[in-house]
Design a protein around this motif. Structure first.
Motif: not given
Length: 324
Positions: A65-75
């Motif tokens: 979940l942390q990785l998905k949230e970070a990837e969403r913020r990065e995009r």
């Protein structure tokens, strides 16, 4: 008859009183026991939930979940032009950037018309210099800045690990990095310390730092800090493992770069061959190549060739750009 009835009533009254004071329970007692039972059930459920949260599967889900949230913020952080200006470390406003782009586009449109080039060719040059060139320059500066940040980030994490093991607070470790580390790592950590000084929490300050510098290394660091604050544990050991992972990723990147160097060289030669040949022919026989610049049909051919070459270079770049 009355004596018998009075005796029966007296027995019933005495038996009822004895049941109430000895073996019976009133509604409040029953309600209290039910409440206690519910509390015990909740405590058991809470303990079960805590035990399940400490399992490897639960920790893996938290990390995902942390990785998905970070990837969403990065995009999201990479989409807007204002964000790209932050990545490049430029202090100009987005309005100033568009004004500069408009001026460059206008000059690139008028100068070819002055020299007698085709209107369509002038429009193409204007688009390249008005929209393409400024965005490319900002992107190039941002990528170079993020590359420098990533190359020094593992050393900064090592400073934090050594500071924690020696008893220093994390905040003091950030100050040391801000003073000693080269740009852009040092200024970014100084801004991190300033944000924490004005009342922001460490996760909030790291999120703001990630908006300015959306690198994978900082993303991993943010995730480790967030998980450690939620679950506890040895922060020094976790960050030490993180530095090992970051250096292993850097070694993998260098290996991939070495293995793909032949493909990159081939793509560079293929992309540079047509302009180089055209320049050499123009130098040796200017009259032969001059028709492409003076005749309207030649100008349209040049514009089409530039578009097709750009598409080819873009495809080759995608083919040799490895993500890991």
């Amino acid at each position: 008859m009355l004596e018998i009835l009075a005796g029966v009533l007296g027995f019933i009254i005495i038996a009822s009183l004895g049941w109430v004071f000895v073996g019976g329970e009133d509604s409040s007692t029953q309600a209290l026991k039910r409440a206690e039972g519910m509390g015990v059930g909740r405590n058991i459920s809470t303990r079960k939930t805590a035990a399940q949260a400490n399992t490897p599967e639960a920790r893996r889900k938290v990390i995902e979940l942390q990785l998905k949230e970070a990837e969403r913020r990065e995009r999201k952080a990479r989409m807007t032009m204002a964000a790209k200006l932050k990545h490049a470390g430029l202090a100009m406003k987005i309005r100033t950037f568009w004004i500069i782009s408009g001026v460059l586009g206008t000059l690139a449109f008028l100068i070819p018309l002055v020299f007698g080039l085709n209107l369509l060719l002038a429009a193409g040059i204007s688009i390249v210099f008005g929209l393409g060139l400024p965005r490319w320059v900002v992107g190039f500066i941002g990528k170079r800045r993020m590359k420098k940040f990533s190359s020094e980030f593992a050393n900064a994490v090592d400073v934090i690990v050594r500071g924690i093991r020696s008893g220093l607070p994390v905040h003091d470790c950030f100050k040391i990095i801000g003073k000693e580390a080269p740009a852009p790592l040092g200024p970014e950590f100084r801004r991190l310390v300033e944000n924490m000084s004005v009342g922001l929490t460490l996760p909030q300050s790291l999120d703001k730092m990630y908006e300015r510098m959306p690198t994978p290394e900082l993303k991993f660091f943010t995730i480790v800090i967030a998980i450690q604050q939620k679950t506890g544990g040895n922060l020094g050991e976790a960050l030490s493992n993180l530095t090992t992972v970051l250096r292993a990723r850097r070694m993998m990147a260098e290996k991939i770069k070495a293995l793909s160097s032949e493909a990159m060289a081939s793509a560079g030669i293929i992309g540079a061959l047509p302009p180089v040949v055209m320049t050499l022919v123009f130098i040796t026989t200017p009259a032969y190549m001059g028709l492409l610049f003076t005749d309207p049909r030649g100008q349209v051919m040049l514009l089409g060739a530039a578009i097709w070459m750009s598409a080819g270079v873009f495809v080759m770049k995608k083919m040799i750009a490895f993500k890991f």
